[in-house]
Write an enzyme that holds these catalytic residues in place. Structure first.
Site, PDB file in Angstrom:
ATOM      1  N   CYS A 314      66.856  25.678  68.555  1.00  0.00           N
ATOM      2  CA  CYS A 314      68.140  26.248  68.429  1.00  0.00           C
ATOM      3  C   CYS A 314      68.699  26.279  67.176  1.00  0.00           C
ATOM      4  CB  CYS A 314      68.627  26.963  69.699  1.00  0.00           C
ATOM      5  SG  CYS A 314      69.191  25.683  70.550  1.00  0.00           S
ATOM      6  N   ARG A 343      60.850  14.749  73.751  1.00  0.00           N
ATOM      7  CA  ARG A 343      61.729  14.335  74.558  1.00  0.00           C
ATOM      8  C   ARG A 343      61.983  13.488  75.002  1.00  0.00           C
ATOM      9  NH1 ARG A 343      63.664  20.948  77.365  1.00  0.00           N
ATOM     10  NH2 ARG A 343      64.333  21.960  75.542  1.00  0.00           N
ATOM     11  N   GLN A 361      57.486  24.835  73.048  1.00  0.00           N
ATOM     12  CA  GLN A 361      58.310  26.470  73.390  1.00  0.00           C
ATOM     13  C   GLN A 361      58.414  27.679  72.739  1.00  0.00           C
ATOM     14  OE1 GLN A 361      62.449  24.620  72.975  1.00  0.00           O
ATOM     15  NE2 GLN A 361      63.248  24.342  75.825  1.00  0.00           N
ATOM     16  N   ASP A 363      60.243  29.867  72.174  1.00  0.00           N
ATOM     17  CA  ASP A 363      61.879  30.238  71.597  1.00  0.00           C
ATOM     18  C   ASP A 363      61.656  31.753  70.844  1.00  0.00           C
ATOM     19  OD1 ASP A 363      63.752  28.684  72.841  1.00  0.00           O
ATOM     20  OD2 ASP A 363      63.220  26.931  71.051  1.00  0.00           O
ATOM     21  N   HIS A 365      65.621  34.294  69.137  1.00  0.00           N
ATOM     22  CA  HIS A 365      67.023  33.628  69.331  1.00  0.00           C
ATOM     23  C   HIS A 365      67.174  35.046  68.112  1.00  0.00           C
ATOM     24  CE1 HIS A 365      66.201  29.839  69.248  1.00  0.00           C
ATOM     25  NE2 HIS A 365      67.043  28.958  70.137  1.00  0.00           N
ATOM     26  N   LYS A 445      73.283  33.058  81.849  1.00  0.00           N
ATOM     27  CA  LYS A 445      71.672  33.097  81.975  1.00  0.00           C
ATOM     28  C   LYS A 445      71.154  33.993  83.152  1.00  0.00           C
ATOM     29  CE  LYS A 445      71.026  29.186  83.821  1.00  0.00           C
ATOM     30  NZ  LYS A 445      70.208  28.123  83.703  1.00  0.00           N
ATOM     31  N   HIS A 491      69.500  33.183  73.030  1.00  0.00           N
ATOM     32  CA  HIS A 491      68.291  32.766  73.239  1.00  0.00           C
ATOM     33  C   HIS A 491      67.724  32.837  74.330  1.00  0.00           C
ATOM     34  CE1 HIS A 491      70.487  28.948  71.749  1.00  0.00           C
ATOM     35  NE2 HIS A 491      71.716  29.198  72.347  1.00  0.00           N
TER      36      HIS A 491
END
Length: 618
Positions: A314, A343, A361, A363, A365, A445, A491
């Site tokens: 992000c 991670r 991911q 992802d 946005h 969320k 997100h």
């Protein structure tokens, strides 16, 4: 193509979940009581409930054996049969400390010291202490029945909640499943303990269904199938927790990625590619160093600056937005990326593709105006439904998580965002459960759990409204009146993690993937070398049509060739003998329908194309 899907079902009611948690937590205490009764030298630590059961960690010199587990189970059933009361007592810190020290329970002492001074300290008894403490809560228990063992008494520090009597547990509705090693507090520098895992349910029938599902899950284990089908491996020589994609698995990954990109381009997204590392200061600005540092790998020096592997995508999308000033006319802006992140996960929690240290991911946005939020959320839900259904998932459980006690952003913006999420779900007519206070500190969320072929739920898709990053990075757009305003940031991820989703696919289909997704769609089995030229000719024709085809070149007898193809879960097998060469046909056998007889090559092509277009198994 979107398949016909059923409406997402509402999750288990909060009351049911609470009751199961209470039941399992109680069963964990009964386990600990049984262990310390049978093995008095054993020290207890913690015993929480889990999604399917419970565990308790013990410090004991001798390892627990399968025979020990049988003995412990028998003792637990006796405790349950005694229908002992379970009593909650509030205690003074100094008093309980003296008692713990007298018992020589060092882990209980550490737990006591970890309880904040402004919080009450409680313990739960199983059985009646003598005399009964004056500050217990009588509403939580009844007097022991006449046949109860009144002298039985065991306790542990605990915040609860628990059942009111051991007899509320069914003696045939729990099972001790395994013993594993675990470090105290999850820290490798702390003592290694023995963790006994168990499961507990309200009825023996529920336990039986769970154990049946568990056996089926073993058969579908993606780690085992990944090796059998030669899809991927986790190479310990590389440090563990890192995925090596083998040719067939890499081919499937490419198919998934290509599908994902095309679906997003058609859905109004643009694609981004961003770096794998960034200056450490970026993570300071984003706030990750404040609340996520323990899950980030160590920094690395680059000349005079400190860089860090990215745990999230992000901040990179935020920087891309910040690169130039945007007008309200440009919004919404939708950017998507298959971004690999890293991670730090402890070795004890690594699990095949489901928990790794490097993963991709999916992802995206969205930067939008406040009045666009509902439509954008609805668009995400529609795209999520399309993608999940194309991969064969039609049943979901949906949670809407609202504002927690500690949060950023005004009341008005929280109300707007939560209302937008709720309105989009209502338009979709999806059932959902509200998780009060379960949102992140930076926004509400939606979480979507998909149900697989054997009824397990997997957390995949997330849609998260974020007020934090736009504020931290001072994101702006030029409004219609010329003023500078803050955009709303959304997100979202549909797969969540490509690696984890791949593992879910393997287990959902037990390795028997839909035709469009399987790495090898057709295998041609020539009966002898005399048919090999024709097999190669057919292979070339099918490959030119875009099919993934292999010719068995092993030289094995036909029975062995067919057995190998079945073990490798090839969906379409074609036996080629002299009759097929002479008639210019193929003898076709599919995984689902068995022998289809002799078909012409054009007929085979048409049937394959139809199955791929419909995204069916075959």
């Amino acid at each position: 193509m979107v398949s016909q899907v059923s409406r997402p079902q509402s999750a288990t009611s909060p009351g049911d979940v609470e009751q199961l948690a209470r039941l399992r937590h109680t069963c964990a205490h009964v386990l600990a009581m049984a262990v310390q009764t049978l093995f008095p030298e054993t020290k207890v630590t913690i015993g929480p409930c889990t999604e399917t059961g419970f565990y308790y960690d013990f410090d004991r010199a001798d390892p627990f054996t399968p025979e020990d587990l049988k003995q412990i189970t028998k003792k637990m059933r006796r405790i349950i049969g005694q229908n002992l009361p379970i009593i909650r007592e509030t205690v003074e810190r100094d008093d309980i400390r003296a008692e713990i020290e007298q018992l020589n329970e060092p882990y209980k002492l550490e737990i006591l010291d970890s309880i904040p001074t402004d919080e009450p300290i409680t313990r739960y008894y199983i059985g009646c202490p003598d005399p009964l403490p004056s500050n217990t809560e009588p509403s939580l228990f009844n007097s022991p029945s006449a046949d109860s063992n009144k002298t039985a008494c065991w306790w542990d520090l605990c915040a609860g909640p628990h059942l009111s009597r051991t007899g509320e547990l069914h003696p045939k509705a729990f099972s001790l499943e395994s013993v594993a090693g675990a470090y105290w507090r999850g820290d490798e520098t702390q003592p290694q303990l023995q963790r006994i895992y168990g499961t507990a349910w309200e009825t023996p029938e529920q336990l039986k269904a769970y154990l049946t599902q568990k056996e089926e899950a073993k058969r579908r284990d993606h780690r085992k199938l990944g090796q059998t089908l030669n899809l991927f491996s986790i190479q310990e020589a590389a440090g563990g927790g890192l995925v090596f994609w083998h040719p067939k698995g890499a081919r499937m990954r490419l198919l998934i990625e290509d599908y994902w990109r095309q679906a997003h381009l058609q859905g109004g997204y643009e694609l981004l590619y961003t770096p794998h590392i960034a200056n450490r200061d970026l993570w300071q600005t984003s706030g990750h160093l404040d609340f996520y540092q323990e899950n980030m790998f160590e920094q690395m020096a680059v000349e005079t600056q400190q860089y860090q592997l990215k745990p999230m995508n992000c901040p990179f999308h935020v920087l891309t937005y910040q690169h130039q000033l945007h007008s309200y006319r440009e919004l919404p802006i939708r950017w998507a990326e298959l971004g690999t992140v890293y991670r730090y996960e402890r070795s004890g929690v690594l699990h095949g593709l489901m928990r790794v240290r490097g993963f991709t991911q999916d992802d995206a946005h969205i930067f939008c105006l406040p009045e666009q939020v509902t439509d954008e959320i609805l668009g995400v839900l529609n795209l999520t439904e399309q993608i999940l259904s194309d991969f064969g998932f039609a049943d979901y459980e949906v949670n809407l998580s609202t504002r927690p006690a500690k949060s950023v952003g005004s009341d008005g913006i929280w109300e707007l965002a939560t209302s937008a999420l709720q309105k989009a779900l209502d338009i979709k007519e999806w059932a959902y459960v509200i998780d009060e206070g379960g949102g992140a500190f930076y926004g509400p969320k939606i979480d979507i759990k998909i149900k697989d072929a054997i009824g397990r739920l997997w957390q995949c898709s997330t849609i998260q409204v974020d007020f934090n990053l736009p504020e931290r990075f001072d994101l702006q757009y030029v409004a219609a009146d010329g003023s500078r305003q803050r955009p709303i940031m959304i997100h979202r991820a549909i797969f969540g993690s490509l690696e984890r989703f791949f593992g879910i696919l393997v287990e959902n289909y037990a390795g028997m993937f839909p035709l469009w997704l399987t790495p090898v769609q057709v295998r041609l089995l020539p009966v002898s070398d005399a048919q090999r030229d024709y097999a190669n000719q057919v292979s070339q024709t099918l490959q030119q049509q875009g099919f993934r085809v292999e010719v068995d070149t092993s030289g094995e007898r036909l029975g062995k060739q067919m057995r190998t193809a079945e073990l490798e879960k090839i969906p379409v097998i074609s036996v080629i003998g002299q009759r097929e060469v002479d008639s210019q046909t193929l003898g076709v056998r599919t995984r689902q329908s068995g022998d289809l007889g002799a078909l012409t090559v054009p007929d085979v092509i048409e049937k394959l194309q139809d199955a791929i277009a419909q995204k069916t198994i075959v």
